[in-house]
Design a protein around this motif. Structure first.
Motif, PDB file in Angstrom:
ATOM      1  N   VAL A  40       0.660  -1.316  -0.004  1.00  0.00           N
ATOM      2  CA  VAL A  40      -0.003   0.129   0.020  1.00  0.00           C
ATOM      3  C   VAL A  40       1.010   1.170  -0.024  1.00  0.00           C
ATOM      4  O   VAL A  40       2.006   1.341   0.754  1.00  0.00           O
ATOM      5  CB  VAL A  40      -0.994   0.067   1.260  1.00  0.00           C
ATOM      6  N   SER A  43      -1.253   8.242   0.601  1.00  0.00           N
ATOM      7  CA  SER A  43      -2.256   8.609   1.361  1.00  0.00           C
ATOM      8  C   SER A  43      -3.002   7.073   2.052  1.00  0.00           C
ATOM      9  O   SER A  43      -3.710   7.094   3.070  1.00  0.00           O
ATOM     10  CB  SER A  43      -2.955   9.452   1.120  1.00  0.00           C
ATOM     11  N   ALA A  44      -2.984   6.081   0.977  1.00  0.00           N
ATOM     12  CA  ALA A  44      -3.802   4.906   1.146  1.00  0.00           C
ATOM     13  C   ALA A  44      -3.318   4.089   2.333  1.00  0.00           C
ATOM     14  O   ALA A  44      -4.117   3.542   3.167  1.00  0.00           O
ATOM     15  CB  ALA A  44      -3.827   4.121  -0.124  1.00  0.00           C
ATOM     16  N   THR A  47      -5.158   5.492   5.719  1.00  0.00           N
ATOM     17  CA  THR A  47      -6.424   5.176   5.651  1.00  0.00           C
ATOM     18  C   THR A  47      -6.551   3.637   6.263  1.00  0.00           C
ATOM     19  O   THR A  47      -7.159   3.263   7.025  1.00  0.00           O
ATOM     20  CB  THR A  47      -7.136   5.235   4.438  1.00  0.00           C
ATOM     21  N   ALA A  48      -5.597   2.888   5.482  1.00  0.00           N
ATOM     22  CA  ALA A  48      -5.560   1.419   5.719  1.00  0.00           C
ATOM     23  C   ALA A  48      -5.245   1.315   7.254  1.00  0.00           C
ATOM     24  O   ALA A  48      -5.895   0.561   8.194  1.00  0.00           O
ATOM     25  CB  ALA A  48      -4.799   0.687   4.592  1.00  0.00           C
ATOM     26  N   ILE A 129      -8.118  -3.807   1.137  1.00  0.00           N
ATOM     27  CA  ILE A 129      -7.014  -3.092   0.879  1.00  0.00           C
ATOM     28  C   ILE A 129      -6.315  -3.739  -0.640  1.00  0.00           C
ATOM     29  O   ILE A 129      -5.870  -2.959  -1.291  1.00  0.00           O
ATOM     30  CB  ILE A 129      -6.041  -3.332   2.103  1.00  0.00           C
ATOM     31  N   SER A 132      -7.823  -2.658  -3.823  1.00  0.00           N
ATOM     32  CA  SER A 132      -7.660  -1.261  -4.088  1.00  0.00           C
ATOM     33  C   SER A 132      -6.147  -0.765  -4.481  1.00  0.00           C
ATOM     34  O   SER A 132      -6.120   0.353  -5.001  1.00  0.00           O
ATOM     35  CB  SER A 132      -8.096  -0.394  -2.793  1.00  0.00           C
ATOM     36  N   ARG A 133      -5.388  -1.655  -4.585  1.00  0.00           N
ATOM     37  CA  ARG A 133      -4.084  -1.466  -5.050  1.00  0.00           C
ATOM     38  C   ARG A 133      -3.998  -1.477  -6.542  1.00  0.00           C
ATOM     39  O   ARG A 133      -4.376  -2.013  -7.161  1.00  0.00           O
ATOM     40  CB  ARG A 133      -2.953  -2.513  -4.259  1.00  0.00           C
TER      41      ARG A 133
END
Length: 133
Positions: A40, A43-44, A47-48, A129, A132-133
């Motif tokens: 990841v 900014s993710a 969040t993760a 997660i 979403s990568r």
């Protein structure tokens, strides 16, 4: 963390009250490193890691609250299964139009494994997660 909060219910409340304290920062750091290891980026990561932290603290705190309630409000002889069976019975009696889902899962409440449910939730978050990568 789940085991610590289950054994010592006050831990979850303490962690939630002081997110800038060393213990919370160490937990966040460990989660963040694991999120980073998953690939990841940017900014993710925030969040993760924040989502995982919130989920684990939230679920652990909810379980600790239930344990404290049972110890304080119910008969000393009440065990976890008895408490959950009584709750499931109340769920089955709810209005079928207002609570169709809750009624449909009531049978699963007494025998569920809190730790297993926590881990399944973490798996769902990790799958999101990864997706979403």
């Amino acid at each position: 963390m789940f085991d610590a909060i289950e054994a010592y219910p006050w831990v979850g409340a303490q962690l939630s009250r002081a997110p800038w304290e060393t213990a919370m920062l160490r937990i966040y750091e460990r989660l963040g490193r694991q999120v980073e290891a998953l690939g990841v980026r940017g900014s993710a990561q925030f969040t993760a890691a924040s989502t995982l932290l919130s989920y684990v603290i939230g679920v652990s705190g909810q379980n600790a609250t239930a344990i404290q309630f049972a110890r304080r409000e119910l008969a000393p002889s009440t065990n976890r299964v008895g408490f959950l069976e009584a709750a499931a019975a109340r769920w089955r009696e709810l209005d079928a139009r207002e609570y169709p889902f809750t009624r449909s899962v009531a049978a699963h409440l007494p025998g569920h494994d809190d730790r297993g449910e926590l881990l399944a939730g973490i798996d769902l978050i990790l799958a999101g997660i990864a997706g979403s990568r």
